[in-house]
Design a protein around this motif. Structure first.
Motif, PDB file in Angstrom:
ATOM      1  N   LEU A   1      95.254 103.355-153.729  1.00 20.15           N
ATOM      2  CA  LEU A   1      95.922 102.720-152.594  1.00 20.15           C
ATOM      3  C   LEU A   1      95.115 101.539-152.081  1.00 20.15           C
ATOM      4  CD1 LEU A   1      97.967 102.489-150.288  1.00 20.15           C
ATOM      5  CD2 LEU A   1      96.753 104.333-149.113  1.00 20.15           C
ATOM      6  N   SER A   2      93.803 101.680-152.000  1.00 18.36           N
ATOM      7  CA  SER A   2      92.952 100.602-151.514  1.00 18.36           C
ATOM      8  C   SER A   2      93.119  99.340-152.352  1.00 18.36           C
ATOM      9  CB  SER A   2      91.491 101.058-151.524  1.00 18.36           C
ATOM     10  OG  SER A   2      90.631 100.024-151.108  1.00 18.36           O
TER      11      SER A   2
ATOM     12  N   ARG B   1      96.722  97.827-151.935  1.00 18.82           N
ATOM     13  CA  ARG B   1      96.887  97.141-150.656  1.00 18.82           C
ATOM     14  C   ARG B   1      96.258  95.742-150.678  1.00 18.82           C
ATOM     15  NH1 ARG B   1     100.621  97.538-148.323  1.00 18.82           N
ATOM     16  NH2 ARG B   1     100.580  99.686-147.575  1.00 18.82           N
ATOM     17  N   LYS B   2      95.187  95.549-151.465  1.00 17.94           N
ATOM     18  CA  LYS B   2      94.583  94.220-151.584  1.00 17.94           C
ATOM     19  C   LYS B   2      95.559  93.228-152.189  1.00 17.94           C
ATOM     20  CE  LYS B   2      89.860  95.987-152.287  1.00 17.94           C
ATOM     21  NZ  LYS B   2      88.761  96.136-153.286  1.00 17.94           N
TER      22      LYS B   2
ATOM     23  N   PRO C   1      99.743  93.433-149.661  1.00 19.19           N
ATOM     24  CA  PRO C   1      99.493  93.860-148.277  1.00 19.19           C
ATOM     25  C   PRO C   1     100.746  94.182-147.482  1.00 19.19           C
ATOM     26  CG  PRO C   1      99.115  91.503-148.524  1.00 19.19           C
ATOM     27  CD  PRO C   1      99.293  92.053-149.900  1.00 19.19           C
ATOM     28  N   GLU C   2     101.894  93.654-147.869  1.00 18.11           N
ATOM     29  CA  GLU C   2     103.116  93.879-147.113  1.00 18.11           C
ATOM     30  C   GLU C   2     104.002  94.971-147.700  1.00 18.11           C
ATOM     31  OE1 GLU C   2     103.475  92.486-144.207  1.00 18.11           O
ATOM     32  OE2 GLU C   2     101.555  91.498-144.573  1.00 18.11           O
TER      33      GLU C   2
ATOM     34  N   ILE D   1     104.453 101.755-148.311  1.00 19.30           N
ATOM     35  CA  ILE D   1     103.880 102.737-149.227  1.00 19.30           C
ATOM     36  C   ILE D   1     104.024 104.137-148.653  1.00 19.30           C
ATOM     37  CG2 ILE D   1     101.667 103.627-150.134  1.00 19.30           C
ATOM     38  CD1 ILE D   1     100.872 100.720-150.666  1.00 19.30           C
TER      39      ILE D   1
ATOM     40  N   TYR E   1     102.227 107.712-149.481  1.00 23.84           N
ATOM     41  CA  TYR E   1     101.157 108.377-150.238  1.00 23.84           C
ATOM     42  C   TYR E   1     101.417 109.873-150.201  1.00 23.84           C
ATOM     43  CZ  TYR E   1      96.672 109.884-151.972  1.00 23.84           C
ATOM     44  OH  TYR E   1      95.702 110.466-152.739  1.00 23.84           O
TER      45      TYR E   1
ATOM     46  N   ARG F   1     107.685  95.868-144.537  1.00 28.31           N
ATOM     47  CA  ARG F   1     106.881  96.992-144.046  1.00 28.31           C
ATOM     48  C   ARG F   1     107.166  97.153-142.550  1.00 28.31           C
ATOM     49  NH1 ARG F   1     100.327  97.096-144.264  1.00 28.31           N
ATOM     50  NH2 ARG F   1      99.960  99.347-144.174  1.00 28.31           N
TER      51      ARG F   1
ATOM     52  N   ASP G   1     102.566 103.180-142.749  1.00 28.13           N
ATOM     53  CA  ASP G   1     102.829 103.931-143.968  1.00 28.13           C
ATOM     54  C   ASP G   1     102.691 105.433-143.741  1.00 28.13           C
ATOM     55  OD1 ASP G   1     103.354 101.665-145.525  1.00 28.13           O
ATOM     56  OD2 ASP G   1     101.226 101.332-145.886  1.00 28.13           O
TER      57      ASP G   1
ATOM     58  N   TYR H   1      93.095 103.874-144.114  1.00 26.82           N
ATOM     59  CA  TYR H   1      93.820 103.360-145.281  1.00 26.82           C
ATOM     60  C   TYR H   1      95.225 102.895-144.907  1.00 26.82           C
ATOM     61  CZ  TYR H   1      90.257 104.944-148.598  1.00 26.82           C
ATOM     62  OH  TYR H   1      89.083 105.106-149.315  1.00 26.82           O
ATOM     63  N   GLY H   2      95.526 102.809-143.631  1.00 25.46           N
ATOM     64  CA  GLY H   2      96.821 102.328-143.184  1.00 25.46           C
ATOM     65  C   GLY H   2      97.909 103.370-143.145  1.00 25.46           C
TER      66      GLY H   2
END
Length: 283
Positions: free
Chosen positions: A39-40, A43-44, A47-48, A51, A53, A250, A254, A275-276
């Motif tokens: 995920l990290s 996301r890079k 970014p929009e 997601i 998880y 988004r 998330d 992690y958002g």
């Protein structure tokens, strides 16, 4: 917290229909929190992208299950999740599940599927000594799929494998804020370096998505001169490629889904938020 709910019972829409909906999520699936390393990286690059998880914590650890158990469980869960959440793409962010269940899942689902491959190819390009270590779960390291990767990409190299399943628990504990006995990491390192030729290892493949979460601890256990490689950056690039040109909306934070409620989820929430993943639900 999102309330639990059953699948709708409707079939997943074709990929073209799903990708037309900017709010259609990318679904990342793992047995636990290991897929956060994927995920990290996703996301890079995206970014929009919305997601979801999904962590099958009720089935953790996969590395101790039979191939038949893993294939049935992963196929069933992803089938129901796809029906309910209608993702534009599914990423199996788990080496064990991918090496065992990827083909079965691709036969069932009507959306693009990205699996997780042990990073043997990049490791073969990095090693200078010609000796590579591979840390994975017991289920992963015994797969013929790993044998084929070795034959194709590491011919002429020495690949030493070790089943370090207790690193899964270490990563889970670390993200919950619990202390982990450093002996766990020493045992993983010695499981490779203690094999014949193991003292020559200069590159280690982290063939479980949990393991990058404890890479710093492993580096301390192996000592200087050892590099680590894992598949998360390559997985993220594949996800980016397959969703190229699609619109993303988004509209909310998330969602993290778990298959079993428990105190460990409350303990994980600070890490999930980092992690958002601002919402948590039980599937």
């Amino acid at each position: 917290m999102v309330q639990p709910g059953a699948a709708t019972g409707t079939l997943a829409a074709p990929h073209s229909a799903l990708s037309a909906n900017p709010a259609a999520p990318i679904l990342l699936f793992d047995s636990g929190v290991g897929g956060l390393s994927v995920l990290s990286e996703v996301r890079k690059l995206l970014p929009e992208a919305p997601i979801i998880y999904a962590a099958d914590n009720a089935g953790l650890p996969y590395g101790e299950k039979t191939e038949a158990q893993i294939a049935a469980r992963v196929s069933g869960l992803l089938g129901r999740m796809t029906e309910r959440f209608r993702p534009r793409l599914v990423c199996i962010a788990c080496n064990t599940a991918s090496t065992i269940a990827l083909a079965a899942v691709r036969e069932v689902l009507e959306v693009p599927i990205v699996g997780t491959v042990p990073a043997i190819k990049p490791a073969a390009g990095l090693t200078r000594s010609g000796t590579i270590g591979l840390l994975g779960t017991a289920a992963t390291i015994r797969q013929g799929y790993v044998d084929r990767l070795e034959a194709e990409f590491a011919a002429g190299k020495r690949l030493l494998r070790f089943g370090a399943g207790e690193l899964v628990g270490a990563a889970e504990a670390k993200l919950r804020g619990h202390a982990v006995d450093p002996a766990v990491y020493r045992r993983a390192a010695e499981g490779l370096t203690g094999q014949p030729g193991g003292e020559e290892i200069d590159t280690v493949v982290l063939a479980c998505t949990h393991f990058p979460l404890v890479e710093a601890e492993l580096a301390g256990a192996f000592g200087p001169g050892v590099s680590f490689v894992h598949g998360a950056p390559g997985i993220a690039r594949r996800v980016e490629f397959l969703t190229g040109g699609q619109d993303f909306a988004r509209n909310q934070t998330d969602l993290a889904l778990f298959t079993r409620a428990g105190d460990e989820i409350d303990q994980l929430q600070p890490a999930l938020a980092a992690y958002g993943l601002g919402r948590v639900g039980i599937f």
